[in-house]
Design a protein around this motif. Sequence first.
Motif, PDB file in Angstrom:
ATOM      1  N   GLY A 287       0.792  -1.230   0.000  1.00 30.66           N
ATOM      2  CA  GLY A 287       0.000   0.000   0.000  1.00 30.66           C
ATOM      3  C   GLY A 287       0.818   1.271   0.000  1.00 30.66           C
ATOM      4  O   GLY A 287       0.271   2.357   0.228  1.00 30.66           O
ATOM      5  N   ILE A 288       2.134   1.167  -0.255  1.00 33.06           N
ATOM      6  CA  ILE A 288       2.989   2.348  -0.310  1.00 33.06           C
ATOM      7  C   ILE A 288       2.745   3.090  -1.626  1.00 33.06           C
ATOM      8  O   ILE A 288       2.570   2.478  -2.682  1.00 33.06           O
ATOM      9  CB  ILE A 288       4.482   1.958  -0.197  1.00 33.06           C
ATOM     10  N   ASP A 289       2.723   4.415  -1.547  1.00 33.79           N
ATOM     11  CA  ASP A 289       2.560   5.250  -2.737  1.00 33.79           C
ATOM     12  C   ASP A 289       3.602   4.877  -3.795  1.00 33.79           C
ATOM     13  O   ASP A 289       4.756   4.576  -3.469  1.00 33.79           O
ATOM     14  CB  ASP A 289       2.720   6.720  -2.337  1.00 33.79           C
ATOM     15  N   GLU A 290       3.208   4.914  -5.081  1.00 35.73           N
ATOM     16  CA  GLU A 290       4.069   4.426  -6.156  1.00 35.73           C
ATOM     17  C   GLU A 290       5.402   5.170  -6.217  1.00 35.73           C
ATOM     18  O   GLU A 290       6.463   4.561  -6.345  1.00 35.73           O
ATOM     19  CB  GLU A 290       3.347   4.552  -7.504  1.00 35.73           C
TER      20      GLU A 290
ATOM     21  N   ALA B  21      14.993   2.336  -4.896  1.00 35.90           N
ATOM     22  CA  ALA B  21      16.215   2.784  -5.570  1.00 35.90           C
ATOM     23  C   ALA B  21      17.338   3.072  -4.579  1.00 35.90           C
ATOM     24  O   ALA B  21      18.513   2.857  -4.876  1.00 35.90           O
ATOM     25  CB  ALA B  21      15.920   4.021  -6.403  1.00 35.90           C
ATOM     26  N   PHE B  22      16.990   3.557  -3.401  1.00 36.00           N
ATOM     27  CA  PHE B  22      18.000   3.936  -2.412  1.00 36.00           C
ATOM     28  C   PHE B  22      18.254   2.844  -1.367  1.00 36.00           C
ATOM     29  O   PHE B  22      19.029   3.051  -0.444  1.00 36.00           O
ATOM     30  CB  PHE B  22      17.592   5.231  -1.706  1.00 36.00           C
ATOM     31  N   SER B  23      17.629   1.693  -1.524  1.00 38.86           N
ATOM     32  CA  SER B  23      17.737   0.645  -0.516  1.00 38.86           C
ATOM     33  C   SER B  23      18.998  -0.187  -0.642  1.00 38.86           C
ATOM     34  O   SER B  23      19.363  -0.915   0.283  1.00 38.86           O
ATOM     35  CB  SER B  23      16.526  -0.287  -0.601  1.00 38.86           C
TER      36      SER B  23
ATOM     37  N   LEU C 159      12.870   3.267   4.756  1.00 41.08           N
ATOM     38  CA  LEU C 159      12.899   4.509   3.985  1.00 41.08           C
ATOM     39  C   LEU C 159      11.505   4.925   3.546  1.00 41.08           C
ATOM     40  O   LEU C 159      11.163   6.107   3.563  1.00 41.08           O
ATOM     41  CB  LEU C 159      13.802   4.352   2.760  1.00 41.08           C
ATOM     42  N   SER C 160      10.698   3.950   3.155  1.00 43.93           N
ATOM     43  CA  SER C 160       9.350   4.266   2.674  1.00 43.93           C
ATOM     44  C   SER C 160       8.474   4.840   3.782  1.00 43.93           C
ATOM     45  O   SER C 160       7.499   5.538   3.512  1.00 43.93           O
ATOM     46  CB  SER C 160       8.686   3.011   2.092  1.00 43.93           C
TER      47      SER C 160
END
Length: 315
Positions: A168-171, A179-181, A191-192
Amino acid sequence: MLGNREQLSIIENMAHSGNVPHAIMITGEQGMGKKTLAEAFCVALFGGSEKDKKRILERNFPDIIRVTHEKPAVISVDDIRDQITDTVTIKPYESGFKVYIVDEAEKMNQYAQNALLKTLEEPPEYCIIIMLVTDDRMMLDTIRSRSMKLNLYPVREDEIAGFLLEQGIDEEVARIAAAFSGGNTGRAIGLSESEEFKDNYKRVVNICKNISRMEGAAIVGLAEETVNECDNLQEFFDMVEIWYHDALRLKSTGSVEGVRFKGELNALKATQGVGNTAVITEACEQCRRRLRSNVNKEASLMHLFFVMKDAKNRF
C-alpha cells in the motif's frame, strides 16, 4: 521472502529431507531477511499443520529457542550458557529437533563463542543452531568451519518496489525507497516510512536543480535553511553524491541502469558540473569530517554549495 530464492530452496529442501547440519550460519546486512529465512526453515521443519505454522510465526513453539541478551552490544558467555549449553541436553518437547536461533551472533564475545563451540563439537543429534550474522569475520574460524553457510544477496530494485506497492505504499515513494535501498528490503521498508528521508530527497532534488543559478546571498541563506530543517545531514551528503554520480553515469553512457534518481532524468541530464563529480564528492566528505570535528555546520554547507555552483560542466 524477497529474492534469494536459491537460499530459500536450499534451506526448505534440507528441512523437508531431515538431513540437517547442526550449525547453520546465515549472513547478510541487517534488513536483508536473515530472520525471515530462519523462520522459513523452522516452518519447513516443524510446520506440518497451519496451527503449527501459526505457533512458529507467533513465537509460541516450544522447540524453537531464540537466544536473547540484555546488553545491546554484547552476547555474553552467561547468555550462551543459560540459554544453550545448559539446556541443550533437554530433549525436544514436540518434535525430533530442537532449534536455537542466535540473532546478531557476531556480538558473542570470545568466551561466549568458545562456550558455543563446545556444543558444536559434540551436539546432540536433535540440536540445530542457526546463527544470524552481519559480519562473519567476527566469528571464530572454528565455528565457521563447523557451520553450513548461506549468504544473502541484494534483491532486485523492481522486486522491492513491487513488494512495497503491495503493502500500500505510494508508487513514487516505493520507487524512490527501492532505488536507495541498495537491494535491502528492510532498509527499503524503513525509507518508505521515513518522512525525514522523503524530505531529504525533495531537498536534494531542489538544490541540485537550482544551485548553478543561485547567487551568493541566496546560497548563504540556503545553507542556514538546510541546517535548520535537515535532521540528517549525513544522508543529505550521501544523496548529493548520488545525484552527481547519477548525472555522470547518464551523460557518459546514456543508460538509466543503476541510476537512483530515475524520476528526475531530465534534471540529471541538465546538471552542470558532472565533469567535476570527484571534486563534489570530496567536498561532501570534507563536510562529513568537519561535522565530526564540530566545525560550524553552516560554513561547511556553504563551502559545499559554492563548490557545486562553481563546478564547470565538461559534457
